[in-house]
Design an enzyme around this catalytic site. Sequence first.
Site, mmCIF file in Angstrom:
data_model
loop_
_atom_site.group_PDB
_atom_site.id
_atom_site.type_symbol
_atom_site.label_atom_id
_atom_site.label_comp_id
_atom_site.label_asym_id
_atom_site.label_seq_id
_atom_site.Cartn_x
_atom_site.Cartn_y
_atom_site.Cartn_z
ATOM 1 N N SER A 135 59.416 113.048 32.522
ATOM 2 C CA SER A 135 58.367 112.842 31.537
ATOM 3 C C SER A 135 58.608 113.824 30.396
ATOM 4 O O SER A 135 58.638 115.033 30.611
ATOM 5 C CB SER A 135 57.014 113.098 32.206
ATOM 6 O OG SER A 135 55.969 112.973 31.286
ATOM 7 N N LYS A 161 60.621 108.952 30.277
ATOM 8 C CA LYS A 161 59.270 108.566 29.842
ATOM 9 C C LYS A 161 58.889 109.433 28.661
ATOM 10 O O LYS A 161 58.955 110.663 28.741
ATOM 11 C CB LYS A 161 58.297 108.761 31.008
ATOM 12 C CG LYS A 161 56.827 108.887 30.645
ATOM 13 C CD LYS A 161 55.945 108.796 31.883
ATOM 14 C CE LYS A 161 54.792 109.771 31.849
ATOM 15 N NZ LYS A 161 53.971 109.705 33.078
ATOM 16 N N LYS A 163 56.006 110.712 26.125
ATOM 17 C CA LYS A 163 54.583 110.809 25.867
ATOM 18 C C LYS A 163 54.344 110.344 24.436
ATOM 19 O O LYS A 163 55.114 110.726 23.525
ATOM 20 C CB LYS A 163 54.117 112.255 26.039
ATOM 21 C CG LYS A 163 54.149 112.732 27.485
ATOM 22 C CD LYS A 163 53.064 112.038 28.307
ATOM 23 C CE LYS A 163 52.848 112.711 29.645
ATOM 24 N NZ LYS A 163 51.764 112.056 30.405
ATOM 25 N N ASP A 189 53.959 106.803 27.740
ATOM 26 C CA ASP A 189 52.668 107.137 28.353
ATOM 27 C C ASP A 189 51.722 107.662 27.279
ATOM 28 O O ASP A 189 51.996 108.682 26.651
ATOM 29 C CB ASP A 189 52.876 108.202 29.440
ATOM 30 C CG ASP A 189 51.590 108.528 30.206
ATOM 31 O OD1 ASP A 189 50.546 107.899 29.930
ATOM 32 O OD2 ASP A 189 51.644 109.405 31.095
ATOM 33 N N GLU A 214 52.182 103.073 29.679
ATOM 34 C CA GLU A 214 51.255 103.672 30.645
ATOM 35 C C GLU A 214 49.943 104.063 29.981
ATOM 36 O O GLU A 214 49.940 104.743 28.959
ATOM 37 C CB GLU A 214 51.949 104.903 31.256
ATOM 38 C CG GLU A 214 51.192 105.580 32.378
ATOM 39 C CD GLU A 214 51.996 106.768 32.960
ATOM 40 O OE1 GLU A 214 53.221 106.859 32.705
ATOM 41 O OE2 GLU A 214 51.391 107.597 33.659
ATOM 42 N N ASP A 239 47.386 104.510 35.014
ATOM 43 C CA ASP A 239 47.465 105.809 35.682
ATOM 44 C C ASP A 239 46.021 106.274 35.897
ATOM 45 O O ASP A 239 45.425 106.046 36.969
ATOM 46 C CB ASP A 239 48.286 106.783 34.793
ATOM 47 C CG ASP A 239 48.260 108.231 35.250
ATOM 48 O OD1 ASP A 239 47.568 108.552 36.227
ATOM 49 O OD2 ASP A 239 48.942 109.087 34.628
ATOM 50 N N LYS A 263 49.494 108.385 41.891
ATOM 51 C CA LYS A 263 49.460 109.848 41.997
ATOM 52 C C LYS A 263 48.535 110.183 43.143
ATOM 53 O O LYS A 263 47.327 109.928 43.066
ATOM 54 C CB LYS A 263 48.892 110.470 40.720
ATOM 55 C CG LYS A 263 49.860 110.589 39.586
ATOM 56 C CD LYS A 263 49.223 111.323 38.424
ATOM 57 C CE LYS A 263 50.087 111.164 37.187
ATOM 58 N NZ LYS A 263 49.368 111.590 35.976
ATOM 59 N N GLY A 291 53.495 112.209 38.590
ATOM 60 C CA GLY A 291 53.563 113.645 38.867
ATOM 61 C C GLY A 291 52.469 114.380 38.130
ATOM 62 O O GLY A 291 51.911 113.871 37.152
HETATM 63 O O1 OSB Z 1 49.898 111.227 32.637
HETATM 64 O O2 OSB Z 1 51.511 111.206 33.964
HETATM 65 C C1 OSB Z 1 50.685 111.840 33.317
HETATM 66 C C2 OSB Z 1 51.368 115.566 33.729
HETATM 67 C C3 OSB Z 1 50.082 116.067 33.822
HETATM 68 C C4 OSB Z 1 49.018 115.207 33.700
HETATM 69 C C5 OSB Z 1 49.248 113.832 33.501
HETATM 70 C C6 OSB Z 1 50.537 113.329 33.436
HETATM 71 C C7 OSB Z 1 51.617 114.219 33.511
HETATM 72 C C8 OSB Z 1 53.001 113.798 33.367
HETATM 73 C C9 OSB Z 1 54.067 114.654 34.003
HETATM 74 O O3 OSB Z 1 53.362 112.878 32.678
HETATM 75 C C10 OSB Z 1 54.551 114.244 35.232
HETATM 76 C C11 OSB Z 1 55.442 115.160 36.022
HETATM 77 O O4 OSB Z 1 54.927 115.936 36.859
HETATM 78 O O5 OSB Z 1 56.648 115.049 35.874
HETATM 79 MG MG MG Z 2 50.254 109.187 32.912
#
Ligand code: OSB
Ligand code: MG
Length: 369
Positions: A135, A161, A163, A189, A214, A239, A263, A291
């Site tokens: 991510s 991925k 953001k 995402d 996402e 999510d 998750k 994650g």
């Molecule tokens: O939206 O997936 C998410 C991390 C913290 C809170 C929300 C998200 C995330 C990530 C990171 O995208 C995921 C990771 O641990 O690699």
């Molecule tokens: Mg997410």
Amino acid sequence: MKIEGFELRRVAMPLVSPFRTSFGTQTARDILLVKAVADAASGWGECVTLPDPIYSPEYTEGAVDVMKRFLIPALAAAGVSDAPSVAEALKKFKSHRMAKGALEMAVLDAELRAEGRSFARELGSVHDRVPCGVSVGIMDSIPQLLDAVGGYLDAGYVRIKLKIEPGWDIEPVRAVRERFGDDVLLQVDANTAYTLGDARHLAKLDAFDLLLIEQPLEEEDLIGHADLAKVVKTPICLDETITSAQTAAAAIRLGATQVINIKPGRVGGYLEARRIHDLAAAHGVPVWCGGMVESGIGRAANVALASLPGFTLPGDVSASDRFYATDVTPPFVMHDGHLGVPQGPGLGVEPIPEILDEITTSVEWVPAA
Ligand code: OSB
Ligand code: MG
């Protein structure tokens, strides 16, 4: 197994680089680890709350409070001695799924260690390694993003991925496609940053052959996601919205989600996560493991979960060094874009005592007997 109590431990873990999402920037993780101490064995859980209620309504101080004030006393009163009875004993308390999930995880780990069985075996693992996705946070500039993505691809990550948020969406995706080509598995995402009024704008992402988009809209907006799915060709993946097998069933039925990010913390633990996996598989809906920037404790369990048969897309299951220079467990190291699934009893990994001591900021003992 008789549970004597829970140790609530806070650890401070700096991130190797700031991680920016549409809801904020993290530079360090203040992680709540839970150790269930029982006569037969001890087990570890990780609470995935953030310090502020900006991803989920839960937050770390709130999780500590609800565990001490309500959850642990209820486990004690019910005489809970195994993981499947944890959710049952805590059912009367609304939500607080991350807190509940952390306690269940610790009890499950203790139980499995006592029985000599692994998380992977318990959950129904069918692979001995899982592919790694990464991510990638929002950056200050496109060149900076291309450097970061290039580094992850060189390291072997098999899926990227990005953001996104309004103002950082079409152009970064276009730039990554142009630089790294059409073969890269790519997804985005939004962490709820858009509204249904952005549907036409989001449809521009269809040109880039993304695996999924996402959580574009607010977590409670099931109908909005169903409507958006009629305008945007890229599959929608929820999510934040998916907090239980029940919400997953509703989202699937309404056509609000074509893929699910599972998750475990968000849904109340690994046992509910497996139920969502089973439900999705029965509906032909692909899932992947999300994650929460976990330490090696949470990462170990996520890797086990991601090795179930329905996890057909690479997850946000990255190597320890994606976020941490020093992990609390022996680090998860990527080989050929994959992580090996721990096979030892319970999580198959444990905190390294000296590192744990060094990063601990507080420890509290809460008796459960
Ligand atoms: O939206 O997936 C998410 C991390 C913290 C809170 C929300 C998200 C995330 C990530 C990171 O995208 C995921 C990771 O641990 O690699
Ligand atoms: Mg997410």
